[in-house]
Enzyme design. Structure first.
Site, PDB file in Angstrom:
ATOM      1  N   THR A   8       0.842  -1.204   0.000  1.00 23.62           N
ATOM      2  CA  THR A   8       0.000   0.000   0.000  1.00 23.62           C
ATOM      3  C   THR A   8       0.870   1.243   0.000  1.00 23.62           C
ATOM      4  O   THR A   8       2.028   1.204   0.428  1.00 23.62           O
ATOM      5  CB  THR A   8      -0.938   0.025   1.238  1.00 23.62           C
ATOM      6  OG1 THR A   8      -1.812   1.147   1.139  1.00 23.62           O
ATOM      7  CG2 THR A   8      -0.169   0.129   2.542  1.00 23.62           C
ATOM      8  N   LYS A  13      -2.944   3.541   6.631  1.00 26.94           N
ATOM      9  CA  LYS A  13      -3.104   2.087   6.763  1.00 26.94           C
ATOM     10  C   LYS A  13      -1.848   1.469   7.385  1.00 26.94           C
ATOM     11  O   LYS A  13      -1.933   0.606   8.261  1.00 26.94           O
ATOM     12  CB  LYS A  13      -3.339   1.497   5.365  1.00 26.94           C
ATOM     13  CG  LYS A  13      -4.147   0.237   5.375  1.00 26.94           C
ATOM     14  CD  LYS A  13      -4.485  -0.188   3.953  1.00 26.94           C
ATOM     15  CE  LYS A  13      -5.972  -0.346   3.773  1.00 26.94           C
ATOM     16  NZ  LYS A  13      -6.357  -0.888   2.481  1.00 26.94           N
ATOM     17  N   ASP A  70      -7.633  -6.444   1.704  1.00 27.12           N
ATOM     18  CA  ASP A  70      -8.783  -5.919   0.979  1.00 27.12           C
ATOM     19  C   ASP A  70      -9.979  -6.031   1.907  1.00 27.12           C
ATOM     20  O   ASP A  70     -10.117  -7.038   2.611  1.00 27.12           O
ATOM     21  CB  ASP A  70      -9.022  -6.703  -0.311  1.00 27.12           C
ATOM     22  CG  ASP A  70      -9.953  -5.934  -1.240  1.00 27.12           C
ATOM     23  OD1 ASP A  70      -9.887  -4.698  -1.253  1.00 27.12           O
ATOM     24  OD2 ASP A  70     -10.746  -6.565  -1.963  1.00 27.12           O
ATOM     25  N   SER A  71     -10.790  -4.997   1.920  1.00 31.36           N
ATOM     26  CA  SER A  71     -11.914  -5.042   2.852  1.00 31.36           C
ATOM     27  C   SER A  71     -13.094  -4.286   2.301  1.00 31.36           C
ATOM     28  O   SER A  71     -12.980  -3.551   1.310  1.00 31.36           O
ATOM     29  CB  SER A  71     -11.496  -4.468   4.205  1.00 31.36           C
ATOM     30  OG  SER A  71     -11.190  -3.099   4.071  1.00 31.36           O
ATOM     31  N   PHE A 151     -14.263   6.637   8.662  1.00 28.00           N
ATOM     32  CA  PHE A 151     -14.373   6.918   7.224  1.00 28.00           C
ATOM     33  C   PHE A 151     -15.373   5.939   6.608  1.00 28.00           C
ATOM     34  O   PHE A 151     -15.946   5.094   7.306  1.00 28.00           O
ATOM     35  CB  PHE A 151     -12.994   6.779   6.552  1.00 28.00           C
ATOM     36  CG  PHE A 151     -12.508   5.349   6.466  1.00 28.00           C
ATOM     37  CD1 PHE A 151     -11.991   4.703   7.572  1.00 28.00           C
ATOM     38  CD2 PHE A 151     -12.595   4.630   5.273  1.00 28.00           C
ATOM     39  CE1 PHE A 151     -11.571   3.384   7.507  1.00 28.00           C
ATOM     40  CE2 PHE A 151     -12.169   3.311   5.197  1.00 28.00           C
ATOM     41  CZ  PHE A 151     -11.646   2.687   6.319  1.00 28.00           C
ATOM     42  N   TYR A 153     -18.173   3.748   5.408  1.00 27.18           N
ATOM     43  CA  TYR A 153     -19.535   3.475   5.860  1.00 27.18           C
ATOM     44  C   TYR A 153     -19.663   3.499   7.391  1.00 27.18           C
ATOM     45  O   TYR A 153     -20.710   3.123   7.917  1.00 27.18           O
ATOM     46  CB  TYR A 153     -19.985   2.103   5.319  1.00 27.18           C
ATOM     47  CG  TYR A 153     -19.984   2.025   3.807  1.00 27.18           C
ATOM     48  CD1 TYR A 153     -21.117   2.343   3.071  1.00 27.18           C
ATOM     49  CD2 TYR A 153     -18.832   1.629   3.104  1.00 27.18           C
ATOM     50  CE1 TYR A 153     -21.117   2.284   1.684  1.00 27.18           C
ATOM     51  CE2 TYR A 153     -18.815   1.565   1.718  1.00 27.18           C
ATOM     52  CZ  TYR A 153     -19.958   1.891   1.020  1.00 27.18           C
ATOM     53  OH  TYR A 153     -19.955   1.823  -0.350  1.00 27.18           O
ATOM     54  N   LYS A 174     -12.925   1.243  18.057  1.00 26.57           N
ATOM     55  CA  LYS A 174     -13.050   0.690  16.707  1.00 26.57           C
ATOM     56  C   LYS A 174     -11.874  -0.251  16.411  1.00 26.57           C
ATOM     57  O   LYS A 174     -12.057  -1.330  15.863  1.00 26.57           O
ATOM     58  CB  LYS A 174     -13.132   1.804  15.654  1.00 26.57           C
ATOM     59  CG  LYS A 174     -13.293   1.210  14.255  1.00 26.57           C
ATOM     60  CD  LYS A 174     -13.309   2.199  13.112  1.00 26.57           C
ATOM     61  CE  LYS A 174     -13.199   1.441  11.800  1.00 26.57           C
ATOM     62  NZ  LYS A 174     -13.057   2.276  10.620  1.00 26.57           N
ATOM     63  N   HIS A 179     -13.006  -5.315  11.727  1.00 29.49           N
ATOM     64  CA  HIS A 179     -12.641  -6.418  10.836  1.00 29.49           C
ATOM     65  C   HIS A 179     -11.128  -6.455  10.607  1.00 29.49           C
ATOM     66  O   HIS A 179     -10.520  -7.506  10.579  1.00 29.49           O
ATOM     67  CB  HIS A 179     -13.411  -6.292   9.517  1.00 29.49           C
ATOM     68  CG  HIS A 179     -13.380  -4.903   8.917  1.00 29.49           C
ATOM     69  ND1 HIS A 179     -13.580  -3.768   9.660  1.00 29.49           N
ATOM     70  CD2 HIS A 179     -13.130  -4.468   7.659  1.00 29.49           C
ATOM     71  CE1 HIS A 179     -13.480  -2.699   8.880  1.00 29.49           C
ATOM     72  NE2 HIS A 179     -13.204  -3.106   7.663  1.00 29.49           N
ATOM     73  N   ARG A 180     -10.507  -5.254  10.465  1.00 24.35           N
ATOM     74  CA  ARG A 180      -9.051  -5.216  10.265  1.00 24.35           C
ATOM     75  C   ARG A 180      -8.318  -5.695  11.509  1.00 24.35           C
ATOM     76  O   ARG A 180      -7.322  -6.413  11.422  1.00 24.35           O
ATOM     77  CB  ARG A 180      -8.590  -3.791   9.927  1.00 24.35           C
ATOM     78  CG  ARG A 180      -8.209  -3.601   8.466  1.00 24.35           C
ATOM     79  CD  ARG A 180      -7.725  -2.191   8.184  1.00 24.35           C
ATOM     80  NE  ARG A 180      -8.706  -1.208   8.592  1.00 24.35           N
ATOM     81  CZ  ARG A 180      -9.790  -0.938   7.908  1.00 24.35           C
ATOM     82  NH1 ARG A 180     -10.012  -1.533   6.758  1.00 24.35           N
ATOM     83  NH2 ARG A 180     -10.674  -0.046   8.330  1.00 24.35           N
TER      84      ARG A 180
END
Ligand code: IMP
Length: 200
Positions: A8, A13, A70-71, A151, A153, A174, A179-180
Protein backbone atom coordinates in the site's frame (compact mmCIF):
# COMPACT_ATOMS: atom_id res chain seq x y z
CA UNK A 1 11.79 -9.04 14.55
CA UNK A 2 9.69 -9.97 11.51
CA UNK A 3 9.97 -7.56 8.58
CA UNK A 4 6.90 -7.02 6.44
CA UNK A 5 6.31 -5.00 3.27
CA UNK A 6 2.76 -3.69 3.04
CA UNK A 7 1.36 -3.50 -0.49
CA UNK A 8 0.00 0.00 0.00
CA UNK A 9 0.97 3.65 -0.34
CA UNK A 10 -1.62 4.61 2.25
CA UNK A 11 0.47 5.65 5.26
CA UNK A 12 -2.62 5.81 7.43
CA UNK A 13 -3.10 2.09 6.76
CA UNK A 14 0.58 1.40 7.46
CA UNK A 15 0.44 3.15 10.82
CA UNK A 16 -2.75 1.34 11.77
CA UNK A 17 -1.23 -2.04 10.85
CA UNK A 18 2.01 -1.32 12.71
CA UNK A 19 0.01 -0.43 15.82
CA UNK A 20 -2.23 -3.50 15.58
CA UNK A 21 0.70 -5.87 14.91
CA UNK A 22 2.75 -4.71 17.89
CA UNK A 23 6.46 -4.55 18.65
CA UNK A 24 7.64 -7.84 17.12
CA UNK A 25 7.07 -6.57 13.58
CA UNK A 26 8.82 -4.00 11.44
CA UNK A 27 6.42 -2.66 8.85
CA UNK A 28 7.34 -0.76 5.70
CA UNK A 29 5.16 0.19 2.74
CA UNK A 30 5.52 1.16 -0.91
CA UNK A 31 5.82 4.93 -0.38
CA UNK A 32 9.60 4.96 -0.90
CA UNK A 33 9.49 2.46 -3.80
CA UNK A 34 9.33 3.74 -7.36
CA UNK A 35 8.31 1.78 -10.47
CA UNK A 36 5.54 -0.15 -8.76
CA UNK A 37 2.61 -0.42 -11.16
CA UNK A 38 -0.93 0.35 -10.00
CA UNK A 39 -2.79 -2.91 -9.41
CA UNK A 40 -6.33 -3.15 -10.76
CA UNK A 41 -8.46 -4.87 -8.13
CA UNK A 42 -10.27 -7.04 -10.65
CA UNK A 43 -11.11 -9.99 -8.38
CA UNK A 44 -14.66 -11.08 -7.61
CA UNK A 45 -13.88 -11.63 -3.91
CA UNK A 46 -11.88 -9.93 -1.16
CA UNK A 47 -9.65 -13.04 -1.05
CA UNK A 48 -8.85 -12.76 -4.77
CA UNK A 49 -8.06 -9.05 -4.58
CA UNK A 50 -5.83 -9.35 -1.50
CA UNK A 51 -3.97 -12.33 -3.04
CA UNK A 52 -3.58 -10.52 -6.38
CA UNK A 53 -1.99 -7.50 -4.68
CA UNK A 54 0.30 -9.54 -2.40
CA UNK A 55 1.53 -11.87 -5.18
CA UNK A 56 2.05 -9.05 -7.72
CA UNK A 57 4.14 -6.97 -5.28
CA UNK A 58 6.12 -9.98 -4.06
CA UNK A 59 7.17 -10.75 -7.64
CA UNK A 60 8.75 -7.28 -7.73
CA UNK A 61 10.32 -7.64 -4.25
CA UNK A 62 10.99 -11.41 -4.02
CA UNK A 63 13.02 -11.21 -0.79
CA UNK A 64 10.25 -9.55 1.17
CA UNK A 65 7.29 -10.99 3.03
CA UNK A 66 4.50 -9.00 1.42
CA UNK A 67 1.20 -8.28 3.13
CA UNK A 68 -1.87 -6.98 1.28
CA UNK A 69 -5.39 -6.42 2.51
CA UNK A 70 -8.78 -5.92 0.98
CA UNK A 71 -11.91 -5.04 2.85
CA UNK A 72 -15.43 -3.75 2.52
CA UNK A 73 -19.03 -3.89 3.64
CA UNK A 74 -21.49 -6.70 2.86
CA UNK A 75 -25.22 -6.13 3.38
CA UNK A 76 -27.39 -9.25 3.39
CA UNK A 77 -30.59 -7.70 2.01
CA UNK A 78 -28.82 -6.60 -1.18
CA UNK A 79 -26.99 -9.87 -1.84
CA UNK A 80 -23.72 -8.91 -0.15
CA UNK A 81 -23.39 -5.53 -1.90
CA UNK A 82 -21.47 -3.24 -1.96
CA UNK A 83 -18.84 -5.98 -1.33
CA UNK A 84 -15.70 -5.62 -3.43
CA UNK A 85 -17.25 -2.46 -4.92
CA UNK A 86 -17.44 -0.72 -1.50
CA UNK A 87 -15.04 2.10 -2.45
CA UNK A 88 -16.79 2.79 -5.78
CA UNK A 89 -20.41 1.81 -5.07
CA UNK A 90 -21.87 5.09 -6.35
CA UNK A 91 -19.38 5.21 -9.25
CA UNK A 92 -15.65 5.48 -9.90
CA UNK A 93 -14.08 8.02 -7.45
CA UNK A 94 -17.39 8.41 -5.59
CA UNK A 95 -17.15 10.13 -2.21
CA UNK A 96 -17.88 8.26 1.04
CA UNK A 97 -21.01 10.39 1.36
CA UNK A 98 -22.38 9.41 -2.04
CA UNK A 99 -21.68 5.73 -1.39
CA UNK A 100 -23.52 5.95 1.94
CA UNK A 101 -26.47 7.79 0.36
CA UNK A 102 -26.80 5.18 -2.37
CA UNK A 103 -26.83 2.32 0.13
CA UNK A 104 -29.41 4.05 2.36
CA UNK A 105 -31.64 4.62 -0.69
CA UNK A 106 -31.47 0.95 -1.59
CA UNK A 107 -32.33 -0.06 1.97
CA UNK A 108 -35.23 2.42 2.35
CA UNK A 109 -37.95 -0.24 2.62
CA UNK A 110 -35.74 -2.98 4.09
CA UNK A 111 -36.35 -4.25 7.64
CA UNK A 112 -33.55 -6.83 7.99
CA UNK A 113 -30.51 -4.54 7.85
CA UNK A 114 -27.88 -7.13 8.84
CA UNK A 115 -24.39 -6.45 7.55
CA UNK A 116 -20.74 -7.12 8.18
CA UNK A 117 -17.42 -5.50 7.48
CA UNK A 118 -15.02 -8.14 6.20
CA UNK A 119 -11.25 -7.93 5.81
CA UNK A 120 -8.87 -10.37 4.15
CA UNK A 121 -5.11 -10.19 4.56
CA UNK A 122 -2.93 -12.10 2.09
CA UNK A 123 0.71 -13.00 2.63
CA UNK A 124 3.10 -13.70 -0.26
CA UNK A 125 6.80 -14.46 -0.71
CA UNK A 126 8.76 -14.80 -3.97
CA UNK A 127 5.60 -14.47 -6.02
CA UNK A 128 3.82 -17.28 -4.16
CA UNK A 129 0.72 -16.88 -2.03
CA UNK A 130 1.57 -18.19 1.46
CA UNK A 131 -1.78 -17.79 3.21
CA UNK A 132 -4.84 -15.65 3.63
CA UNK A 133 -6.51 -14.79 6.94
CA UNK A 134 -9.77 -12.95 7.52
CA UNK A 135 -11.67 -10.98 10.14
CA UNK A 136 -15.18 -9.57 10.43
CA UNK A 137 -17.35 -7.32 12.54
CA UNK A 138 -21.10 -7.96 12.32
CA UNK A 139 -23.86 -5.44 12.85
CA UNK A 140 -26.73 -3.57 11.22
CA UNK A 141 -27.16 -0.57 8.94
CA UNK A 142 -28.81 2.47 10.54
CA UNK A 143 -31.55 4.55 8.84
CA UNK A 144 -29.34 7.65 8.71
CA UNK A 145 -25.67 8.58 9.29
CA UNK A 146 -24.44 9.27 12.86
CA UNK A 147 -21.01 10.38 14.07
CA UNK A 148 -18.00 12.17 12.64
CA UNK A 149 -14.98 9.90 13.14
CA UNK A 150 -13.70 7.09 10.95
CA UNK A 151 -14.37 6.92 7.22
CA UNK A 152 -16.36 5.09 4.56
CA UNK A 153 -19.53 3.47 5.86
CA UNK A 154 -18.67 3.97 9.57
CA UNK A 155 -21.51 6.50 10.19
CA UNK A 156 -24.22 3.97 9.21
CA UNK A 157 -22.76 0.80 10.76
CA UNK A 158 -23.96 -0.22 14.21
CA UNK A 159 -21.77 -3.07 15.50
CA UNK A 160 -23.72 -5.77 17.39
CA UNK A 161 -23.58 -5.12 21.15
CA UNK A 162 -23.11 -1.34 20.76
CA UNK A 163 -25.58 1.53 20.61
CA UNK A 164 -23.12 3.80 18.77
CA UNK A 165 -22.13 3.64 15.11
CA UNK A 166 -18.46 3.03 14.24
CA UNK A 167 -18.22 6.79 13.56
CA UNK A 168 -19.46 7.59 17.09
CA UNK A 169 -17.09 5.17 18.84
CA UNK A 170 -13.53 6.24 19.67
CA UNK A 171 -10.81 5.03 17.32
CA UNK A 172 -9.44 2.94 20.22
CA UNK A 173 -12.71 1.04 20.48
CA UNK A 174 -13.05 0.69 16.71
CA UNK A 175 -9.48 -0.63 16.51
CA UNK A 176 -10.35 -3.31 19.07
CA UNK A 177 -13.46 -4.65 17.35
CA UNK A 178 -12.91 -3.90 13.66
CA UNK A 179 -12.64 -6.42 10.84
CA UNK A 180 -9.05 -5.22 10.26
CA UNK A 181 -8.21 -5.75 13.95
CA UNK A 182 -9.63 -9.31 13.81
CA UNK A 183 -7.78 -10.12 10.57
CA UNK A 184 -4.54 -8.67 11.97
CA UNK A 185 -4.92 -10.77 15.13
CA UNK A 186 -5.30 -13.84 12.88
CA UNK A 187 -2.12 -12.81 11.04
CA UNK A 188 -0.20 -12.55 14.31
CA UNK A 189 -1.48 -16.04 15.29
CA UNK A 190 -0.32 -17.34 11.90
CA UNK A 191 3.21 -15.98 12.48
CA UNK A 192 3.33 -17.29 16.05
CA UNK A 193 2.37 -20.79 14.86
CA UNK A 194 4.93 -20.64 12.01
CA UNK A 195 7.67 -19.48 14.43
CA UNK A 196 6.84 -22.20 16.95
CA UNK A 197 6.95 -24.91 14.30
CA UNK A 198 10.26 -23.61 12.96
CA UNK A 199 8.82 -22.63 9.58
CA UNK A 200 10.25 -19.10 9.77
P1 IMP B 1 -9.96 -1.00 1.57
O1 IMP B 1 -9.92 -2.35 0.93
O2 IMP B 1 -9.44 -0.99 2.96
O3 IMP B 1 -9.34 0.07 0.70
O4 IMP B 1 -11.52 -0.61 1.71
C1 IMP B 1 -12.38 -0.50 0.58
C2 IMP B 1 -13.63 0.29 0.95
O5 IMP B 1 -14.42 -0.45 1.91
C3 IMP B 1 -13.37 1.63 1.60
O6 IMP B 1 -13.21 2.64 0.63
C4 IMP B 1 -14.67 1.85 2.41
O7 IMP B 1 -15.71 2.33 1.58
C5 IMP B 1 -15.01 0.44 2.84
N1 IMP B 1 -14.40 0.16 4.17
C6 IMP B 1 -13.38 -0.70 4.45
N2 IMP B 1 -13.08 -0.70 5.76
C7 IMP B 1 -13.91 0.20 6.33
C8 IMP B 1 -14.06 0.67 7.67
O8 IMP B 1 -13.35 0.27 8.62
N3 IMP B 1 -15.03 1.57 7.86
C9 IMP B 1 -15.83 2.06 6.87
N4 IMP B 1 -15.71 1.69 5.61
C10 IMP B 1 -14.76 0.74 5.32
Amino acid sequence: MIQLLLATRNQHKTREFAKLLGGNFMVRDLTSKSDVPAIVESGATFEENAALKAVTISKIFPNEIVVADDSGLEVEAVGGAPGVFSARYAGENASDRRNVEKLLRELQEVRDRSARFYCVIALAKSGQLMTTVAGEVVGTITKSPRGESGFGYDPIFLPNGFSETLAELTSETKNKISHRAQATAALVRHFNTALRSGKM
